[in-house]
Motif scaffolding. Structure first.
Motif, short mmCIF file in Angstrom:
data_model
loop_
_atom_site.label_atom_id
_atom_site.label_comp_id
_atom_site.label_asym_id
_atom_site.label_seq_id
_atom_site.Cartn_x
_atom_site.Cartn_y
_atom_site.Cartn_z
N ALA A 212 0.84 -1.21 0.00
CA ALA A 212 0.00 0.00 0.00
C ALA A 212 0.87 1.25 0.00
CB ALA A 212 -0.92 -0.01 1.22
N GLU A 213 1.98 1.20 0.73
CA GLU A 213 2.84 2.36 0.91
C GLU A 213 3.66 2.67 -0.34
OE1 GLU A 213 6.52 3.10 3.96
OE2 GLU A 213 4.83 1.91 4.67
N ASN A 214 4.20 1.63 -0.99
CA ASN A 214 5.18 1.84 -2.06
C ASN A 214 4.66 1.61 -3.47
OD1 ASN A 214 7.38 2.41 -0.31
ND2 ASN A 214 7.54 0.25 0.16
N SER A 215 3.43 1.11 -3.63
CA SER A 215 2.90 0.75 -4.96
C SER A 215 3.96 0.09 -5.84
CB SER A 215 2.36 1.98 -5.69
OG SER A 215 1.54 2.72 -4.86
N PRO A 216 4.43 -1.09 -5.47
CA PRO A 216 5.45 -1.76 -6.29
C PRO A 216 4.89 -2.11 -7.67
CG PRO A 216 4.56 -3.27 -4.66
CD PRO A 216 4.01 -1.92 -4.33
N GLU A 217 5.80 -2.30 -8.65
CA GLU A 217 5.38 -2.71 -10.00
C GLU A 217 5.31 -4.22 -10.13
OE1 GLU A 217 8.41 0.18 -11.87
OE2 GLU A 217 7.07 -0.41 -13.49
N LEU A 218 5.90 -4.91 -9.13
CA LEU A 218 5.91 -6.38 -9.15
C LEU A 218 6.02 -6.87 -7.71
CD1 LEU A 218 6.27 -9.08 -10.83
CD2 LEU A 218 8.73 -8.68 -10.65
N VAL A 219 5.29 -7.96 -7.41
CA VAL A 219 5.39 -8.57 -6.08
C VAL A 219 5.84 -10.02 -6.25
CG1 VAL A 219 4.13 -9.27 -4.00
CG2 VAL A 219 3.56 -7.11 -5.12
N ASP B 166 -1.71 -17.29 5.22
CA ASP B 166 -1.47 -18.00 3.97
C ASP B 166 -1.23 -16.99 2.84
OD1 ASP B 166 -2.70 -21.05 2.87
OD2 ASP B 166 -2.03 -19.49 1.49
N GLY B 167 -0.25 -17.27 1.97
CA GLY B 167 0.03 -16.39 0.85
C GLY B 167 -1.19 -16.17 -0.06
N VAL B 168 -2.05 -17.19 -0.19
CA VAL B 168 -3.25 -17.07 -1.04
C VAL B 168 -4.15 -15.95 -0.50
CG1 VAL B 168 -5.30 -18.25 -1.90
CG2 VAL B 168 -3.14 -19.47 -1.77
N GLU B 169 -4.24 -15.84 0.82
CA GLU B 169 -5.06 -14.77 1.42
C GLU B 169 -4.45 -13.40 1.12
OE1 GLU B 169 -5.96 -15.27 5.59
OE2 GLU B 169 -5.98 -17.45 5.32
N VAL B 170 -3.13 -13.35 1.08
CA VAL B 170 -2.46 -12.08 0.75
C VAL B 170 -2.84 -11.66 -0.67
CG1 VAL B 170 -0.22 -10.94 0.43
CG2 VAL B 170 -0.53 -12.58 2.30
N ILE B 171 -2.87 -12.64 -1.61
CA ILE B 171 -3.24 -12.32 -2.99
C ILE B 171 -4.68 -11.81 -3.04
CG2 ILE B 171 -3.62 -13.28 -5.30
CD1 ILE B 171 -1.39 -15.33 -4.55
N ARG B 172 -5.59 -12.47 -2.33
CA ARG B 172 -7.00 -12.03 -2.35
C ARG B 172 -7.13 -10.60 -1.81
NH1 ARG B 172 -8.56 -17.58 -0.53
NH2 ARG B 172 -8.81 -18.68 -2.51
N ASP B 173 -6.43 -10.31 -0.72
CA ASP B 173 -6.44 -8.96 -0.15
C ASP B 173 -5.92 -7.94 -1.16
OD1 ASP B 173 -7.34 -9.78 2.32
OD2 ASP B 173 -5.91 -8.50 3.40
N LEU B 174 -4.78 -8.29 -1.75
CA LEU B 174 -4.11 -7.40 -2.69
C LEU B 174 -5.01 -7.15 -3.91
CD1 LEU B 174 -1.26 -6.16 -2.75
CD2 LEU B 174 -0.48 -8.19 -3.98
N ARG B 175 -5.65 -8.20 -4.41
CA ARG B 175 -6.46 -8.09 -5.62
C ARG B 175 -7.73 -7.26 -5.40
NH1 ARG B 175 -2.89 -8.23 -8.29
NH2 ARG B 175 -2.08 -9.84 -9.65
N ALA B 176 -8.08 -7.01 -4.14
CA ALA B 176 -9.25 -6.18 -3.86
C ALA B 176 -9.00 -4.74 -4.32
CB ALA B 176 -9.59 -6.22 -2.37
N TRP B 177 -7.72 -4.33 -4.41
CA TRP B 177 -7.44 -2.94 -4.77
C TRP B 177 -6.27 -2.77 -5.73
CZ3 TRP B 177 -2.55 -1.40 -3.19
CH2 TRP B 177 -1.97 -2.17 -2.19
N SER B 178 -5.59 -3.85 -6.09
CA SER B 178 -4.39 -3.68 -6.91
C SER B 178 -4.30 -4.75 -8.00
CB SER B 178 -3.15 -3.77 -6.03
OG SER B 178 -1.99 -3.87 -6.83
N ARG B 179 -3.78 -4.34 -9.17
CA ARG B 179 -3.57 -5.30 -10.26
C ARG B 179 -2.08 -5.57 -10.47
NH1 ARG B 179 -6.85 -3.91 -15.46
NH2 ARG B 179 -6.12 -6.01 -15.91
N VAL B 180 -1.28 -5.21 -9.49
CA VAL B 180 0.17 -5.42 -9.60
C VAL B 180 0.47 -6.90 -9.92
CG1 VAL B 180 0.38 -5.79 -7.08
CG2 VAL B 180 2.39 -5.15 -8.41
#
Ligand code: CA
Length: 226
Positions: free
Chosen positions: A44-51, A61-75
């Motif tokens: 959220a802080e750095n808006s990376p271009e790739l994770v 779980d990493g899968v939960e991180v992806i779901r959280d991230l995909r709620a607001w980011s298409r990185v």
């Protein structure tokens, strides 16, 4: 991967350091997180271009991180998975991850995947795209191979469009079936096999040694954008 900002999420400091060294050697700026909470805060802080995200994290779980991230980011997200965790890998791709690396992996493989996703993210939305001898004009809906027109059925065109607009990403069987045939067809793997075979006959110079539509064994397909 010129000057890209990359977030590396991995609890094993040795692997984190290996990835950082590889990416910095390629000109990237790297931020590191050792758990899911720090990963989401840094994203959220750095808006990376790739994770680059390890699936086995200590807090979530990493899968939960992806779901959280995909709620607001298409990185673009590359997941790191252990060879034993095949199911987790497919679940993560279905949740919106773009590609995966199976541990242990080499520097060359890591950088090739990173470059492919960054190139796609930076070049998205063009009406005219070309991959080797294949040229696709999305506005005219025409395809040529080595300058010669290629005639596709509507389903073949839809499948090619989904593959090409996601070039460089791994698409699972399930997500391809959903996007091309609809949510009622996600278990009809034979549709996909038949249409991939016919598409390869039309666009590959040798359908037995495909250079464009690559098979990801047990997972799905990837359109090569190298
Ligand atoms: Ca781990």
């Amino acid at each position: 991967v010129n000057a890209a900002s990359v977030l590396v999420v991995e609890d094993e400091s040795q692997i984190r350091r290996f990835i950082r060294t590889a990416l910095e050697g390629d000109g990237c700026t790297v931020h590191e997180a050792a758990n899911a909470a720090a990963a989401l805060a840094l994203a959220a802080e750095n808006s990376p271009e790739l994770v680059i995200l390890d699936l086995g994290l200590p807090d979530r779980d990493g899968v939960e991180v992806i779901r959280d991230l995909r709620a607001w980011s298409r990185v673009p997200v590359i997941i790191l998975s252990a060879r034993a965790a095949e199911d987790g890998k497919i679940e993560a791709l279905d949740a919106g991850a773009d590609d995966y690396l199976t541990k242990p992996f080499g520097v060359g493989e890591l950088l090739a995947r990173a470059r492919a996703l960054l190139r796609r993210a930076r070049g998205n939305g063009a009406a005219l795209v070309s991959f080797g001898d294949i040229e696709i004009d999305f506005s005219l809906r025409t395809i040529t191979r080595a300058g010669e027109p290629v005639h596709l059925t509507p389903t073949e065109y839809r499948l090619l469009t989904v593959l090409v607009t996601n070039a460089g990403r791994v698409l699972t069987h399930r997500s391809l079936l959903k996007h091309v045939w609809g949510p009622g067809s996600v278990d009809s793997n034979h549709y996909l096999r038949i249409y991939v075979a016919s598409l390869r006959r039309k666009i590959e110079s040798d359908a037995a040694q495909p250079q464009h539509i690559l098979t990801e064994a047990g997972v799905g397909y990837r359109f090569a954008n190298e």
